[in-house]
Write a protein that holds these residues in place. Structure first.
Motif, PDB file in Angstrom:
ATOM      1  N   UNK A   1       0.857  -1.182   0.000  1.00  0.00           N
ATOM      2  CA  UNK A   1       0.000   0.000   0.000  1.00  0.00           C
ATOM      3  C   UNK A   1       0.895   1.234   0.000  1.00  0.00           C
ATOM      4  N   UNK A   2       0.501   2.254  -0.761  1.00  0.00           N
ATOM      5  CA  UNK A   2       1.263   3.495  -0.788  1.00  0.00           C
ATOM      6  C   UNK A   2       1.085   4.240   0.526  1.00  0.00           C
ATOM      7  N   UNK A   3       2.154   4.887   0.968  1.00  0.00           N
ATOM      8  CA  UNK A   3       2.095   5.711   2.163  1.00  0.00           C
ATOM      9  C   UNK A   3       2.635   7.084   1.805  1.00  0.00           C
ATOM     10  N   UNK A   4       1.862   8.092   2.079  1.00  0.00           N
ATOM     11  CA  UNK A   4       2.279   9.469   1.837  1.00  0.00           C
ATOM     12  C   UNK A   4       2.332  10.171   3.183  1.00  0.00           C
ATOM     13  N   UNK A   5       3.514  10.525   3.616  1.00  0.00           N
ATOM     14  CA  UNK A   5       3.658  11.117   4.953  1.00  0.00           C
ATOM     15  C   UNK A   5       2.911  12.431   5.107  1.00  0.00           C
ATOM     16  N   UNK A   6       2.511  13.050   4.006  1.00  0.00           N
ATOM     17  CA  UNK A   6       1.756  14.289   4.091  1.00  0.00           C
ATOM     18  C   UNK A   6       0.252  14.048   4.121  1.00  0.00           C
ATOM     19  N   UNK A   7      -0.143  12.784   4.002  1.00  0.00           N
ATOM     20  CA  UNK A   7      -1.551  12.438   4.116  1.00  0.00           C
ATOM     21  C   UNK A   7      -2.393  12.794   2.915  1.00  0.00           C
TER      22      UNK A   7
ATOM     23  N   UNK B   1       6.355   6.167  -0.239  1.00  0.00           N
ATOM     24  CA  UNK B   1       6.912   5.041   0.478  1.00  0.00           C
ATOM     25  C   UNK B   1       5.824   3.977   0.484  1.00  0.00           C
ATOM     26  N   UNK B   2       6.161   2.780   0.933  1.00  0.00           N
ATOM     27  CA  UNK B   2       5.187   1.693   0.876  1.00  0.00           C
ATOM     28  C   UNK B   2       5.134   0.917   2.183  1.00  0.00           C
ATOM     29  N   UNK B   3       3.981   0.328   2.434  1.00  0.00           N
ATOM     30  CA  UNK B   3       3.762  -0.567   3.565  1.00  0.00           C
ATOM     31  C   UNK B   3       3.229  -1.881   3.030  1.00  0.00           C
ATOM     32  N   UNK B   4       3.688  -3.008   3.614  1.00  0.00           N
ATOM     33  CA  UNK B   4       3.079  -4.276   3.248  1.00  0.00           C
ATOM     34  C   UNK B   4       1.646  -4.263   3.793  1.00  0.00           C
ATOM     35  N   UNK B   5       0.799  -5.130   3.275  1.00  0.00           N
ATOM     36  CA  UNK B   5      -0.611  -5.096   3.657  1.00  0.00           C
ATOM     37  C   UNK B   5      -0.811  -5.321   5.153  1.00  0.00           C
ATOM     38  N   UNK B   6      -0.031  -6.210   5.778  1.00  0.00           N
ATOM     39  CA  UNK B   6      -0.238  -6.463   7.206  1.00  0.00           C
ATOM     40  C   UNK B   6       0.160  -5.248   8.051  1.00  0.00           C
ATOM     41  N   UNK B   7       1.246  -4.562   7.702  1.00  0.00           N
ATOM     42  CA  UNK B   7       1.623  -3.353   8.452  1.00  0.00           C
ATOM     43  C   UNK B   7       0.611  -2.240   8.203  1.00  0.00           C
ATOM     44  N   UNK B   8       0.112  -2.117   6.980  1.00  0.00           N
ATOM     45  CA  UNK B   8      -0.895  -1.109   6.666  1.00  0.00           C
ATOM     46  C   UNK B   8      -2.161  -1.332   7.491  1.00  0.00           C
ATOM     47  N   UNK B   9      -2.563  -2.594   7.640  1.00  0.00           N
ATOM     48  CA  UNK B   9      -3.776  -2.909   8.405  1.00  0.00           C
ATOM     49  C   UNK B   9      -3.635  -2.534   9.879  1.00  0.00           C
TER      50      UNK B   9
END
Length: 97
Positions: free
Chosen positions: A26-32, A43-51
């Motif tokens: 999952x994409x992660x944008x530190x600025x939201x 940046x990216x998160x694996x699905x389990x960390x994103x959850x």
């Protein structure tokens, strides 16, 4: 034009460090603001960390972290400054019984 989503690019989860295919991340944008993509690198998160993330709005959080010198000072100094700033702006945190 957007790049194809069928590519098998590998990305690294910023939370756990695991390498996963882009389709499993999952994409992660530190600025939201993940929808404004112009000139951004996500940046990216694996699905389990994103959850496991809190998905509540984080208005002003990034600015507060920068102001409190997150990653630039030692942990104790950062936490003390962060807590002081949060209490000044939003009041003290009280535990509910």
């Amino acid at each position: 034009m957007w790049p194809s989503r069928t590519r098998t690019e590998t990305v690294t989860c910023l939370a756990c460090g695991d390498q996963v295919t882009r389709s499993m991340a999952r994409e992660y944008d530190k600025h939201g603001d993940r929808w404004d993509r112009e000139d951004k690198e996500f940046e990216h998160l694996c699905k389990s960390c994103h959850d496991e993330l809190c998905h509540y709005p984080r208005d002003e959080l990034e600015a507060l972290l920068v102001e409190s010198e997150a990653g630039e000072t030692d942990r104790d100094a950062f936490l003390a400054d962060y807590l002081e700033t949060v209490e000044e702006r939003y009041g003290t945190l009280e535990e509910e019984s």
